[in-house]
Design an enzyme around this catalytic site. Structure first.
Site, PDB file in Angstrom:
ATOM      1  N   GLY A 276       0.893  -1.280   0.010  1.00  0.00           N
ATOM      2  CA  GLY A 276      -0.028  -0.023   0.057  1.00  0.00           C
ATOM      3  C   GLY A 276       0.918   1.055   0.092  1.00  0.00           C
TER       4      GLY A 276
ATOM      5  N   LYS B 178       8.365  -0.426   5.277  1.00  0.00           N
ATOM      6  CA  LYS B 178       7.874   0.900   5.178  1.00  0.00           C
ATOM      7  C   LYS B 178       8.875   2.002   4.595  1.00  0.00           C
ATOM      8  CE  LYS B 178       4.294   3.056   7.011  1.00  0.00           C
ATOM      9  NZ  LYS B 178       3.424   3.502   8.151  1.00  0.00           N
TER      10      LYS B 178
ATOM     11  N   VAL C 289       4.481   0.890   1.418  1.00  0.00           N
ATOM     12  CA  VAL C 289       4.779  -0.274   2.463  1.00  0.00           C
ATOM     13  C   VAL C 289       4.795  -1.394   1.252  1.00  0.00           C
ATOM     14  CG1 VAL C 289       3.799  -1.597   3.967  1.00  0.00           C
ATOM     15  CG2 VAL C 289       3.409   0.801   4.247  1.00  0.00           C
TER      16      VAL C 289
ATOM     17  N   GLY D 135       0.543   5.927   0.806  1.00  0.00           N
ATOM     18  CA  GLY D 135       0.059   6.953   1.179  1.00  0.00           C
ATOM     19  C   GLY D 135       1.165   8.329   0.618  1.00  0.00           C
ATOM     20  N   GLY D 136       0.630   9.333   1.294  1.00  0.00           N
ATOM     21  CA  GLY D 136       1.266  10.701   0.608  1.00  0.00           C
ATOM     22  C   GLY D 136       2.720  10.831   1.103  1.00  0.00           C
TER      23      GLY D 136
ATOM     24  N   ASP E  13      -3.775   9.207  13.678  1.00  0.00           N
ATOM     25  CA  ASP E  13      -4.345   8.930  12.442  1.00  0.00           C
ATOM     26  C   ASP E  13      -5.014   7.493  12.499  1.00  0.00           C
ATOM     27  OD1 ASP E  13      -5.116   9.068   9.790  1.00  0.00           O
ATOM     28  OD2 ASP E  13      -3.202   8.430   8.947  1.00  0.00           O
TER      29      ASP E  13
END
Length: 326
Positions: free
Chosen positions: A15, A37, A22, A17-18, A131
């Site tokens: 996956g 990560k 990962v 994100g910004g 988060d």
């Protein structure tokens, strides 16, 4: 040729994100699968972020809790900051909700209690997640039919506080996900564990109703709703839920942190009380063994009787500690 980073062989993307990606990777030293990560390169070039990354990664790695994804290593290789952690096989809560829509009350409370215990453990180490969202809750297979899920909370290692201190977020921005972000995060006020409690309440609301408390067409309207609009009454969104849930969520989603529950497990205790009509630690309802304090059989005078087994220390706020006769 496979990519190797700091003793790990990258196998495939999990996956992104910004600020991070990962990967599933192989630890070449210990021959095990890990989640690796990799942080955005521009973060490694910021000295303030690198220092805070090192400190907060050590704090996160020191968290020893059954519902926090263990961090094996954090460091820098060839200008890339990385975190290696346990690879958890199974969907995240986002995928589960996308598939199921809503969850039974017992399932939602089982999952939420595990997340709550993880958050409270982090808060005891002065680590605020910031988060909490379904995508950061991993749902693995449990141990037996009484505990069909084993939940892990992840993403402690990305130092979100550091982003705001190093210029990677600007005035008026925050780190967090809009559907679950606490009012104090939006306004830039100081945050503590009650910020995570608010986000957890939003996640539990979604598990029970199929959507987060506030849904708006525009981001700015969603931010305004978190700060100023009254949360929807749970019973008006989904019928058939325990009536006491309305008051519990009203308190957990209070705009002012001081008006919320003191801890995430306090919130869970109130939900259990509302759901099962017994004090936290009570036996729950018939036919719901996963919601009762575990029991073990002990021999007494040639026959089997049940003795209450005390819960582990991290779970006692939910169960109310040991009961008389344990």
């Amino acid at each position: 040729m496979a990519t190797r980073i700091a003793g790990y062989e990258v196998q495939g993307e999990i996956g992104r994100g910004g600020m991070a990606v990962v990967y599933r990777a192989r630890d070449l030293r210990l021959d095990r699968t890990v989640a690796l990560k990799l942080l955005a390169p521009e973060l490694a070039r910021n000295d303030t972020f690198r220092r805070r990354f090192s400190h907060e990664s050590r704090v996160a790695a020191a968290l020893d809790h059954p519902h926090i994804v263990p961090i094996f290593e954090a460091g820098e290789a060839d200008g890339v900051l990385y975190i290696a952690m346990r690879y958890v096989s199974g969907p995240d809560l986002r995928a589960l909700l996308d598939r199921e829509g809503v969850l039974p009350v017992a399932t939602a409370l089982r999952i939420a209690a595990q997340v709550a215990s993880a958050l409270d453990a982090a808060h005891q180490h002065d680590l605020v997640h910031r988060d909490v969202k379904p995508g950061n809750v991993l749902v693995a297979q449990g141990t037996d039919s009484d505990r069909p899920e084993h939940v892990y909370l992840t993403d402690f290692g990305l130092t979100k506080k550091s982003l705001s201190l190093t210029g990677f977020t600007t005035a008026g921005q925050f780190v967090g996900t809009l559907d679950y972000v606490a009012p104090e995060q939006i306004s830039g006020r100081a945050v503590d564990g009650r910020c995570d409690l608010y986000s957890l309440a939003c996640v539990v609301f979604e598990m029970l109703t199929g959507g987060p408390p506030f849904v708006r067409d525009e981001d700015i309207a969603l931010l305004w709703a978190h700060q100023h609009d009254r949360p929807p009454v749970l019973s008006e969104v989904r019928s058939g839920l325990p009536a006491g849930f309305d008051d519990v969520f009203a308190k957990a989603l209070a705009k002012t942190p001081a008006d919320r529950y003191g801890t995430c497990l306090d919130f869970m205790g109130a939900l259990r009380l509302a759901a099962y009509g017994a004090a936290p630690g009570g036996p729950g309802t018939p036919g719901r063994p996963a919601d009762r304090t575990p029991t073990v059989a002990t021999p007494t005078a040639g026959r089997r009787t049940l003795r209450t087994r005390p819960p582990p220390d991290w779970a006692r706020p939910v169960f109310g500690g040991e009961r008389p006769g344990s």
